[in-house]
Write a protein that holds these residues in place. Sequence first.
Motif, PDB file in Angstrom:
ATOM      1  N   GLU A 201      67.427 112.459  32.749  1.00  0.00           N
ATOM      2  CA  GLU A 201      68.267 112.534  31.546  1.00  0.00           C
ATOM      3  C   GLU A 201      68.966 111.207  31.234  1.00  0.00           C
ATOM      4  OE1 GLU A 201      69.444 117.242  31.285  1.00  0.00           O
ATOM      5  OE2 GLU A 201      70.817 115.885  32.380  1.00  0.00           O
ATOM      6  N   GLU A 202      69.139 110.390  32.272  1.00  0.00           N
ATOM      7  CA  GLU A 202      69.781 109.075  32.084  1.00  0.00           C
ATOM      8  C   GLU A 202      68.761 107.951  32.330  1.00  0.00           C
ATOM      9  OE1 GLU A 202      73.698 110.245  31.046  1.00  0.00           O
ATOM     10  OE2 GLU A 202      72.599 108.342  30.900  1.00  0.00           O
ATOM     11  N   THR A 203      69.023 106.783  31.740  1.00  0.00           N
ATOM     12  CA  THR A 203      68.141 105.647  31.990  1.00  0.00           C
ATOM     13  C   THR A 203      68.887 104.331  31.755  1.00  0.00           C
ATOM     14  OG1 THR A 203      66.031 104.605  31.410  1.00  0.00           O
ATOM     15  CG2 THR A 203      67.315 105.561  29.590  1.00  0.00           C
ATOM     16  N   SER A 204      68.331 103.266  32.324  1.00  0.00           N
ATOM     17  CA  SER A 204      68.829 101.908  32.032  1.00  0.00           C
ATOM     18  C   SER A 204      67.654 101.033  31.631  1.00  0.00           C
ATOM     19  CB  SER A 204      69.517 101.323  33.279  1.00  0.00           C
ATOM     20  OG  SER A 204      70.599 102.127  33.647  1.00  0.00           O
ATOM     21  N   ASP A 225      72.439  95.412  21.499  1.00  0.00           N
ATOM     22  CA  ASP A 225      73.417  94.427  22.008  1.00  0.00           C
ATOM     23  C   ASP A 225      74.184  95.018  23.189  1.00  0.00           C
ATOM     24  OD1 ASP A 225      74.420  93.034  18.738  1.00  0.00           O
ATOM     25  OD2 ASP A 225      72.655  92.691  20.028  1.00  0.00           O
ATOM     26  N   ASP A 226      74.608  96.276  23.049  1.00  0.00           N
ATOM     27  CA  ASP A 226      75.393  96.898  24.130  1.00  0.00           C
ATOM     28  C   ASP A 226      74.532  97.116  25.376  1.00  0.00           C
ATOM     29  OD1 ASP A 226      77.589  96.834  22.550  1.00  0.00           O
ATOM     30  OD2 ASP A 226      77.649  98.988  22.108  1.00  0.00           O
ATOM     31  N   CYS A 227      73.242  97.402  25.166  1.00  0.00           N
ATOM     32  CA  CYS A 227      72.337  97.539  26.334  1.00  0.00           C
ATOM     33  C   CYS A 227      72.212  96.189  27.044  1.00  0.00           C
ATOM     34  CB  CYS A 227      70.944  97.997  25.887  1.00  0.00           C
ATOM     35  SG  CYS A 227      70.863  99.715  25.374  1.00  0.00           S
ATOM     36  N   LEU A 228      72.229  95.106  26.242  1.00  0.00           N
ATOM     37  CA  LEU A 228      71.971  93.770  26.817  1.00  0.00           C
ATOM     38  C   LEU A 228      73.235  93.117  27.353  1.00  0.00           C
ATOM     39  CD1 LEU A 228      69.497  92.396  24.107  1.00  0.00           C
ATOM     40  CD2 LEU A 228      68.938  93.163  26.433  1.00  0.00           C
ATOM     41  N   ALA A 229      74.402  93.778  27.155  1.00  0.00           N
ATOM     42  CA  ALA A 229      75.678  93.120  27.511  1.00  0.00           C
ATOM     43  C   ALA A 229      75.921  93.114  29.017  1.00  0.00           C
ATOM     44  CB  ALA A 229      76.824  93.827  26.785  1.00  0.00           C
ATOM     45  N   GLY A 230      75.084  93.839  29.774  1.00  0.00           N
ATOM     46  CA  GLY A 230      75.246  93.796  31.240  1.00  0.00           C
ATOM     47  C   GLY A 230      76.424  94.626  31.718  1.00  0.00           C
ATOM     48  N   GLU A 231      76.758  94.456  33.008  1.00  0.00           N
ATOM     49  CA  GLU A 231      77.781  95.305  33.631  1.00  0.00           C
ATOM     50  C   GLU A 231      79.150  95.092  32.992  1.00  0.00           C
ATOM     51  OE1 GLU A 231      77.000  93.885  37.508  1.00  0.00           O
ATOM     52  OE2 GLU A 231      75.984  95.740  38.160  1.00  0.00           O
ATOM     53  N   GLY A 233      79.654  94.780  29.914  1.00  0.00           N
ATOM     54  CA  GLY A 233      79.678  95.364  28.563  1.00  0.00           C
ATOM     55  C   GLY A 233      80.051  96.833  28.575  1.00  0.00           C
ATOM     56  N   PRO A 234      80.007  97.455  27.383  1.00  0.00           N
ATOM     57  CA  PRO A 234      80.450  98.850  27.263  1.00  0.00           C
ATOM     58  C   PRO A 234      79.584  99.828  28.061  1.00  0.00           C
ATOM     59  CG  PRO A 234      79.401  98.113  25.225  1.00  0.00           C
ATOM     60  CD  PRO A 234      79.540  96.913  26.100  1.00  0.00           C
ATOM     61  N   ARG A 235      78.343  99.444  28.358  1.00  0.00           N
ATOM     62  CA  ARG A 235      77.497 100.367  29.112  1.00  0.00           C
ATOM     63  C   ARG A 235      77.727 100.236  30.610  1.00  0.00           C
ATOM     64  NH1 ARG A 235      73.392 102.415  26.472  1.00  0.00           N
ATOM     65  NH2 ARG A 235      73.759 104.083  27.986  1.00  0.00           N
ATOM     66  N   GLU A 236      78.385  99.134  31.022  1.00  0.00           N
ATOM     67  CA  GLU A 236      78.705  98.920  32.458  1.00  0.00           C
ATOM     68  C   GLU A 236      77.457  99.041  33.335  1.00  0.00           C
ATOM     69  OE1 GLU A 236      83.207 100.740  31.863  1.00  0.00           O
ATOM     70  OE2 GLU A 236      81.718 101.854  33.014  1.00  0.00           O
ATOM     71  N   ARG A 237      76.301  98.728  32.731  1.00  0.00           N
ATOM     72  CA  ARG A 237      75.069  98.772  33.541  1.00  0.00           C
ATOM     73  C   ARG A 237      74.178  97.621  33.111  1.00  0.00           C
ATOM     74  NH1 ARG A 237      72.437 104.329  32.388  1.00  0.00           N
ATOM     75  NH2 ARG A 237      74.027 104.530  30.793  1.00  0.00           N
ATOM     76  N   ASN A 238      73.336  97.142  34.006  1.00  0.00           N
ATOM     77  CA  ASN A 238      72.344  96.143  33.612  1.00  0.00           C
ATOM     78  C   ASN A 238      71.096  96.879  33.153  1.00  0.00           C
ATOM     79  OD1 ASN A 238      73.831  93.817  34.211  1.00  0.00           O
ATOM     80  ND2 ASN A 238      73.469  94.144  36.407  1.00  0.00           N
ATOM     81  N   PHE A 239      70.711  96.668  31.896  1.00  0.00           N
ATOM     82  CA  PHE A 239      69.507  97.322  31.368  1.00  0.00           C
ATOM     83  C   PHE A 239      68.284  96.438  31.567  1.00  0.00           C
ATOM     84  CE2 PHE A 239      69.976 101.206  28.737  1.00  0.00           C
ATOM     85  CZ  PHE A 239      71.301 101.491  29.061  1.00  0.00           C
TER      86      PHE A 239
END
Length: 336
Positions: A201-204, A225-231, A233-239
């Motif tokens: 259900e989740e992914t990076s 942009d938010d996916c690419l912002a790294g840890e 960024g708002p997603r707090e994950r590296n995509f």
Amino acid sequence: LDATQEECMSSSLDAHLGSECGSDPIGRQVADTIRQLCAASIKLRNTIISGGVEARSGGGDTNAGGDVQKPLDIVADQMFLDAAKASAIAVYGSEEQDAAVMIDPAAPLALAIDPLDGSSNIDTNVSIGTIFSLLPVGEEHRSDPTSALLQPGNRQLAAGFFIYGPQLLLVLSVGKGTRVFLFSPSFGGFVEHIGSVAIPEETSEFATNAANYRHWDPQIRSYIDDCLAGEEGPRERNFNMRWIASMVADCYRIFVRGGIFLYLGDGRKGYTEGRLRLVYEANPVAFCVEQAGGAATDGSSRILDIVPRDLHARTPLVFGSKHEVDRVARYVADPS
Ligand code: AHG
Ligand code: MN
Ligand code: MN
Ligand code: MN
């Protein structure tokens, strides 16, 4: 039969079709059509791996969607049209045929197909595929069976896709989950490879053609942009990003480890509704994705509820890990 062959027989596609498609006439005809499609896929696989001359000459015309037809597009289309003629198919709707082909107006099924998905990869030895969708031809369609191809995807009886890659795989749903079958040359048929696909259900990991960034709507740029912002960024994950440009291959990776696929409308001429075609690409993929616990939308609405305007209508397409598809819908809905 030795133990291996016994095992293959019991886990074979044939055994599965017999049990899951039902013993009613329609169920049996769906099963028989899938068997015919499998036989055609093995023929096409043999053409691809042999680099056959028929795969190198011909083509050059432009199909209804504006794609220049490669020789293998034409060869694949003919193989699957022949398979349709050997099945209980009333009408055949193909990416490579401008109009739907009437076969047997009294037959109970309509077949929509992308005979060769990933044509831009044909000469690069990258995985390519065939995507198919089976729809019922009801009494309401009898006066014009081609109208059966324009039903929403939630009416599909079965859908799936073949991948011609290091392995020949069939990803299939008949409405009771999504399974994967592997072609076994020693057995000479398809045997079960994954009994029940479950998309995390989740992914990076996202799949999109980032070269189109400058054409995207601001909301999609903001999402990526938010996916690419790294840890930080708002997603707090590296995509991570993957883009094979054969949807069947990007889709199968998402089935195996999760992910999100995005091809939305953009500012380019002819791409206001994206690139993927609703009837023979988005619908069959969406059917298998939902049956595997994932989600598929046009950015905000469920793909399977969209009524196709015409056979080659395009649709924006987002599919994959359910929570990520929901997240994209929130970005699309947020005009700020
Ligand atoms: P097809 O080869 O059947 O026309 O489909 C190709 C599609 C799909 O497979 C893939 O995801 C997408 O086109 C790639 O588009 P870009 O070449 O614009 O990246
Ligand atoms: Mn094409
Ligand atoms: Mn395609
Ligand atoms: Mn195609």
